[in-house]
Design an enzyme around this catalytic site. Structure first.
Site, mmCIF file in Angstrom:
data_model
loop_
_atom_site.group_PDB
_atom_site.id
_atom_site.type_symbol
_atom_site.label_atom_id
_atom_site.label_comp_id
_atom_site.label_asym_id
_atom_site.label_seq_id
_atom_site.Cartn_x
_atom_site.Cartn_y
_atom_site.Cartn_z
ATOM 1 C CD GLU A 1 -56.528 6.201 26.654
ATOM 2 O OE1 GLU A 1 -56.440 7.397 26.406
ATOM 3 O OE2 GLU A 1 -56.756 5.338 25.780
ATOM 4 C CG ASP A 2 -54.312 6.655 31.064
ATOM 5 O OD1 ASP A 2 -54.277 7.133 29.930
ATOM 6 O OD2 ASP A 2 -55.221 6.896 31.880
#
Length: 709
Positions: free
Chosen positions: A78-79
């Site tokens: 995700e990051d």
């Protein structure tokens, strides 16, 4: 907050799983740390401290290596620049699937608008059904975020706390993880109602000052009774969490001083037989509180929870809640469905009480598959997640599990939809009871059925289970559909005759195609339920006959033919509406009064042609603001008036006044003021009422004596 280093984390895992794959955890730790390098949390801590803290929370539940590694990597896809492919190559497909599952859950906006929320709940349950460990990581992720929520903006804190209270805490409870549910609720409570929480904490301190250490005193009392009976067991006591106490105060509408069971005690025995012996010892020493005994050992909850619950009047008359269970039952009570993955001594712990996650999920999601719309699905999810169970018996002795607050109707639908649909009554413990009776633990329920019985609209408010609500709605939809098709056919006939055409099956089929509907029957059903206007069907087939569309006609300029600055009012005697032929009569100081062309009161100004103005209604789309009085005679029976009002509302018309003109033992005559758009809308409303079996007569009410002013 200092970050836990990799050796400390491995040590936490090794405590319960000596055969852990240390190399795997080291590699995941190093990979996660590298991927999150240079990233920081709002608090200023390095971002990677968060995944490590989530992994540490999961070690408390003694989970397998794959889940611990997923926690370390749960934000990488995700990051960071990491990808699913890279995670799969480094750590295997199982872990990549789990990390991907958590990523997808993180992207779901569970507290968004109702429709979106329901759709996202579907995705949540789909992710859970693939592998429940995804949810275990997500819950631990939410728990750590709630523990460190103070660094967020106030708006974000409230949003996260509300989402936690509405979704994640009940989900943890439904999975049997009571400790996590309680902590999540209390952390959210701290944000959402800090004053209430502080107030309860202050009262606790005062209570302790006045009574001393009550928990230790009662724990010693219980231990003494068990020693006397020769029962080997551990006893633990605690004060309940502030939110649990607050909720009890709200439910019982009591102040803190009157709330008695604010302390809870657990007795952990060596075997099941000792559970019942301990119960006997407690009940011999203290008086049991009626209605507060539950045996979840003989009737476990669907998430595997087993325990005996009883409440007794203890020291100084204080109510004390006691839970009695074995060590294995306690492990499931703490870990819930997660107990399935728990390790002990390097091997998967074979806990006989741990529920199979696949079966648990199948039972949970089965209820939702019948939901045909978003709101229904969301209602099911929330009902299922918040439910606490009662156990009732069929006359043959079979057990039926239902949520607390369930009724005999819920019981009937839990057995079979056909039984529910044809239910006409019920006996509870051999006594006839109303269908809205709330069932209690251990009751025997017998359902009385009758051929030809159909679900009533009022049943929706009686039942509490998603399954029953879905079945009732489905049946009502089918019944309504038949009624709407019949009504739609009449509306179509009138509309088509109005333009010199016939509403043939072929015409309706063609209209359906143009409107993007399934078939002619669907056109009629939508006409009857006021989802579709007859004018739209006409326009679909004969565009050249379409009325001027565009913005809605301004009600103050609804008639054409007035001089600039001239205002008008509708004559109350004849109540003309758009679509009818009209004429205007001038009155000194009162502007123009619009009458229907056949109004008897026009005879009074027959010899004053100078006061007559030739008018007609604007041909556009009118708002529903033209009041018409209907003279309706209905059967005097329970619920009939409510159905009539609902029926008018279904036709998108508003009731502005209602007057009982005549009351007889068997029939009522009503004068109902209804706000409608035009003559066609009025015809729709009257036809719908005429088709209702409880309506004996309906006519438009015109009163020549009801004059202007």
């Amino acid at each position: 907050m200092p970050k836990i280093d990799v050796e400390d984390l491995i040590s936490l895992v090794r405590n319960y799983n000596p055969k852990t794959n240390e190399d795997l955890i080291r590699r995941a730790y190093a990979y996660g740390e590298k991927m999150h390098e240079g990233q920081f949390r709002r608090s200023g801590d390095p971002y990677f401290s968060h995944p490590v803290a989530v992994a540490a929370i999961l070690t408390e539940q003694q989970l397998d290596d794959a889940t611990i590694v997923t926690a370390l990597l749960h934000d990488t896809i995700e990051d960071t620049k990491s990808t699913y492919k890279e995670v799969a190559e480094n750590f295997g497909t199982e872990i990549a699937e789990l990390v991907d599952g958590v990523t997808k859950l993180t992207n779901l906006q569970l507290s968004s608008s109702e429709t979106k929320q329901a759709e996202n709940f579907r995705k949540l349950f789909m992710a859970m059904s693939k592998d429940l460990r995804v949810i275990l990581v997500k819950l631990a992720d939410r728990l750590h975020n709630m523990r460190t929520i103070k660094s967020m903006s106030p708006e974000k804190q409230v949003q996260k706390a509300r989402e936690t209270m509405d979704i994640f805490a009940p989900l943890a409870g439904r999975m049997g993880m009571q400790w996590m549910r309680e902590e999540l609720e209390d952390l959210a409570f701290r944000v959402l109602n800090p004053e209430a929480r502080s107030s309860i904490m202050r009262r606790f301190i005062t209570l302790q000052r006045e009574t001393g250490d009550v928990v230790r005193q009662i724990t010693d009392d219980i231990r003494g009774e068990l020693d006397k009976a020769g029962i080997e067991a551990d006893v633990f006591g605690r004060a309940k969490k502030p939110y649990g106490i607050w909720r009890k105060m709200q439910e019982k509408d009591q102040g803190f001083s009157r709330l008695s069971d604010i302390y809870g005690f657990r007795i952990i025995t060596r075997n099941e037989a000792d559970c019942y012996r301990a119960l006997g010892a407690i009940h011999q020493r203290w008086r049991a509180v009626p209605g507060r005994f539950k045996d979840y050992i003989s009737q476990p909850k669907s998430n595997g929870y087993r325990s005996i619950h009883t409440t007794v009047s203890g020291r100084d008359g204080k109510r004390v809640e006691v839970q009695i269970r074995t060590r294995q039952m306690h492990e499931v009570a703490e870990a819930g469905v997660a107990a399935h993955w728990a390790y002990r001594d390097g091997v998967r712990a074979e806990n006989p009480f741990a529920v199979d996650p696949a079966k648990w999920l199948a039972a949970l999601t089965e209820r939702f598959e019948s939901a045909e719309d978003h709101d229904e699905f969301l209602e099911h999810v929330k009902l299922e997640m918040y439910s606490d169970q009662v156990f009732c018996f069929t006359p043959k002795g079979d057990v039926v599990k239902l949520p607390r607050g369930a009724t005999p109707l819920d019981f009937a639908y839990a057995i079979h939809t056909r039984i529910g649909d044809s239910c006409v009554g019920a006996k509870v413990d051999h006594i006839r009871v109303p269908l809205w009776t709330r069932l209690k633990n251990g009751q025997s329920v017998e359902i009385i059925t009758a051929e030809g019985q159909r679900p009533q609209a009022t049943w929706i408010d009686i039942v509490v289970t998603g399954r029953a609500k879905a079945a009732i709605r489905k049946s009502l939809r089918e019944e309504d559909r038949e009624r709407f098709i019949k009504l739609g056919r009449e509306l179509a006939r009138v509309a088509f005759e109005h333009i010199g055409k016939k509403a043939t099956d072929k015409a309706l089929k063609t209209a359906a195609k143009t409107l993007g509907l399934e078939d002619g029957q669907e056109v009629l059903a939508r006409l009857g339920s006021a989802e579709l206007r007859a004018q739209e069907v006409i326009e679909a087939l004969y565009p050249e006959l379409a009325l001027s569309t565009g913005d809605e006609v301004d009600a103050a300029r609804a008639v054409v033919g007035l001089s600039p600055g001239q205002s008008f009012t509708r004559a109350p005697c004849c109540q003309p509406v758009p679509g009818e032929r009209i004429v205007g009569i001038t009155y000194r100081g009162r502007g123009v009064v619009v009458h229907a062309i056949d109004c008897p009161n026009l005879a009074e100004v027959e010899d004053q042609p100078e006061r007559w103005i030739d008018l007609h209604w604007d041909s556009g789309r009118h708002p529903a603001v033209h009041t018409v009085t209907l003279n309706v005679t209905i059967r005097n029976d329970a619920g009939v008036l409510g159905r009539i009002c609902t029926l008018i509302g279904e036709q998108k018309a508003n009731i502005s006044d209602l007057h009982f003109a005549d009351k007889k033992p068997d029939f009522y005559r009503l004068l109902i003021d209804v706000d409608i758009r035009d003559a066609e809308h009025l015809h729709t409303v009257m036809t719908a009422l005429e088709a209702e079996s409880d309506v004996a007569e309906i006519a438009r009410y015109r009163d020549p004596d009801r004059k202007q002013g």
